[in-house]
Design a protein around this motif. Structure first.
Motif, short mmCIF file in Angstrom:
data_model
loop_
_atom_site.label_atom_id
_atom_site.label_comp_id
_atom_site.label_asym_id
_atom_site.label_seq_id
_atom_site.Cartn_x
_atom_site.Cartn_y
_atom_site.Cartn_z
N THR A 75 0.82 -1.21 0.00
CA THR A 75 0.00 0.00 0.00
C THR A 75 0.86 1.26 0.00
N ALA A 114 -2.16 8.08 4.03
CA ALA A 114 -2.59 9.12 3.09
C ALA A 114 -2.59 10.51 3.70
N THR A 162 1.67 4.17 -2.91
CA THR A 162 1.45 5.60 -2.66
C THR A 162 2.68 6.42 -3.02
N THR A 193 4.72 13.24 1.60
CA THR A 193 5.42 12.16 0.89
C THR A 193 6.71 11.75 1.59
#
Length: 504
Positions: free
Chosen positions: A151, A310, A155, A314
């Motif tokens: 996951t 999320a 991302t 980043t």
């Protein structure tokens, strides 16, 4: 030197030596050799505050924030959910602390000490349930860690769909190696590992709170209306089961290296503090996040790690992934180590490191099957594990009552001798466990009815409290009933037997 042998585990081999009180303490070896035998007095060097580290490290995971979404899902307000979280988390880890008292008194693993209540052979009945529960939940943690890797890397844009198989293979190997390696090395390595992980994961968790603080919308979070009493109790049962009760069948495994002179109050306190501090903060923060964003709340229910990731910038995603995996590994290590001890208590005749390795192999196979071949197995798998929670709650009530009734340390020899004071089978405890389990299953609902229709036999007594569509249906009162009735019945029905055992 007097030797004690356990014919059910190591026939013909010594498993414990009584060392003179003035013997010098032995430095712990790299690999722990002690299995289910009584820990010699010279090796009982742990202090009550040492119990803080394993419980804190195993419960500081950001995954705990997902319970904010789960609690609000019951239809209760933020303040109700906060009260429920505090009560459920503290009480459940306090119950673990009570079980840990037995570890201090008997210097043996939880399921060996359970023989005093169920009999040397009778203990195998709850022992099998405990083994299945432990290895099942730790496999679930491993699966979560592996899927979380994919996951987060998606991302970040580091891998595309074509790279999923390779990423999952590497993640499975790394995660399984960490869990199995630490479990094989044993108690002393795990305690050191958990103390390091406590600082590492604790620091990043604080950073996560800081980075996501701006996502909180206070007005919306506190605007959720109050829920009914039934909804509140349902949330309380869920959080109690999800935290302390999920660990209760291994609690004494981590206190068996404590000195017999250690304070019972300190044993309970450090278990409770270590297990409760981080989850209370994390669940409250999770409540604020989930209460602020309905979409986030829904996403957490489907993919906790991905939904929380999320929210981060980043640059923080990869550190988040590493810490998330380590916290899941931390919890899985405790479970696999203890499931190995439980396996030995069932009569499997292998050394403790080999038992941990066997359970590690089973964990790895389970992870591979779910991740690569049967991802729809998650629902039925969790349904099966939740079903085991009812007899585990009943067992906990029985053992806690047995512990609180006793005034003396356990008879070391009798824990391994079916002809000793604890006997081979305790009919009262076994009948109580069966009875409260049958009753408890009647008051729980299969939360995965579509994925696991074969488990829809539960809830056959819900007609007494409004039926399957009533507001009490999803309160899962069966867990609460099994725990309380197991305690009450044992407290009164076995009082005389416990007294006679201690006078023998």
């Amino acid at each position: 030197m007097e030797e004690i042998r356990d014919p059910a585990t190591f026939p013909g081999g010594s498993i414990m030596s009584r060392i003179a009180p003035d013997a010098r303490p032995v430095s712990p070896a790299l690999i722990e050799r002690n299995g289910i035998e009584i820990i010699p007095e010279d090796q009982r060097t742990a202090r009550p505050r040492d119990l803080f580290w394993p419980w804190f490290a195993a419960n500081v995971s950001v995954f705990g924030m997902s319970y904010g979404s789960f609690l609000l899902g019951f239809g209760i307000s933020l303040w109700q959910a906060t009260v429920v979280a505090i009560i459920g988390i503290v009480v459940s880890f306090a119950l673990c602390g009570l079980i840990a008292i037995a570890g201090k008194r008997g210097s043996a693993p939880t399921m060996v000490l359970s023989r005093a209540a169920f009999g040397v052979q009778g203990q195998k009945i709850p022992g099998i349930v405990s083994w299945l529960t432990s290895i099942g939940w730790e496999t679930s943690l491993t699966i979560t860690a592996v899927l979380a890797t994919t996951t987060v890397l998606h991302t970040l844009g580091w891998v595309g769909k074509d790279g999923d198989v390779a990423v999952n293979i590497i993640a499975t190997i790394v995660v399984a190696a960490l869990i199995v390696g630490a479990s094989v090395l044993g108690y002393h390595t795990i305690m050191k590992l958990q103390s390091v992980l406590t600082w590492l994961t604790g620091a990043f968790t604080i950073l996560f709170l800081i980075l996501t603080f701006q996502s909180i919308h206070w007005d919306k979070a506190f605007a959720h209306p109050d829920g009914s009493f039934a909804q509140t109790i349902g949330a309380l049962v869920m959080v109690t089961t999800g935290f302390g009760l999920g660990w209760i069948n291994i609690a004494a495994d981590w206190s068996r290296y404590q000195k017999r002179s250690a304070s019972d109050l300190q044993i309970v306190s450090w278990n409770t503090i270590g297990g409760s501090v981080a989850p209370i903060i994390l669940v409250f923060f999770g409540l604020l996040l989930a209460g602020s964003d309905d979409k986030l709340s829904a996403a957490v229910g489907a993919d906790p790690i991905g939904a929380l990731a999320a929210l981060l910038p980043t640059w923080a995603l990869f550190p988040f992934l590493i810490v998330a995996i380590l916290t899941l590994v931390s919890g899985a290590v405790l479970g696999i180590y203890s499931s190995g001890l439980t396996l030995l208590s069932l009569g499997i005749r292998i050394p403790r490191p080999a038992a941990a390795a066997v359970d590690g192999v089973i964990l790895t196979i389970g992870t591979i099957v779910v991740v690569f071949f049967a991802q729809n197995f998650i629902g039925p798998f969790q349904s099966f594990l939740i079903t085991l929670g009812v007899p585990m709650a009943g067992w906990a009530g029985i053992l806690i009552a047995d512990i609180l009734r006793r005034r003396r340390d356990y008879d070391d020899e009798a824990l391994f001798d079916p002809r000793g004071r604890y006997g081979a089978w305790d009919g009262v405890s076994i009948a109580t466990l069966v009875g409260v389990s049958v009753l408890g299953w009647g008051f729980v609902v299969n939360n995965f009815a579509d994925a696991a229709p074969w488990n829809n036999w539960q809830g056959y007594l819900l007609f007494l409290i409004g039926g399957r569509e009533g507001e009490w249906a999803y309160a899962n009162l069966g867990v609460f009933f099994a725990l309380v009735l197991g305690f009450v019945i044992t407290w009164f029905a076995r009082a005389g037997r416990i007294r006679r055992q201690e006078q023998a």
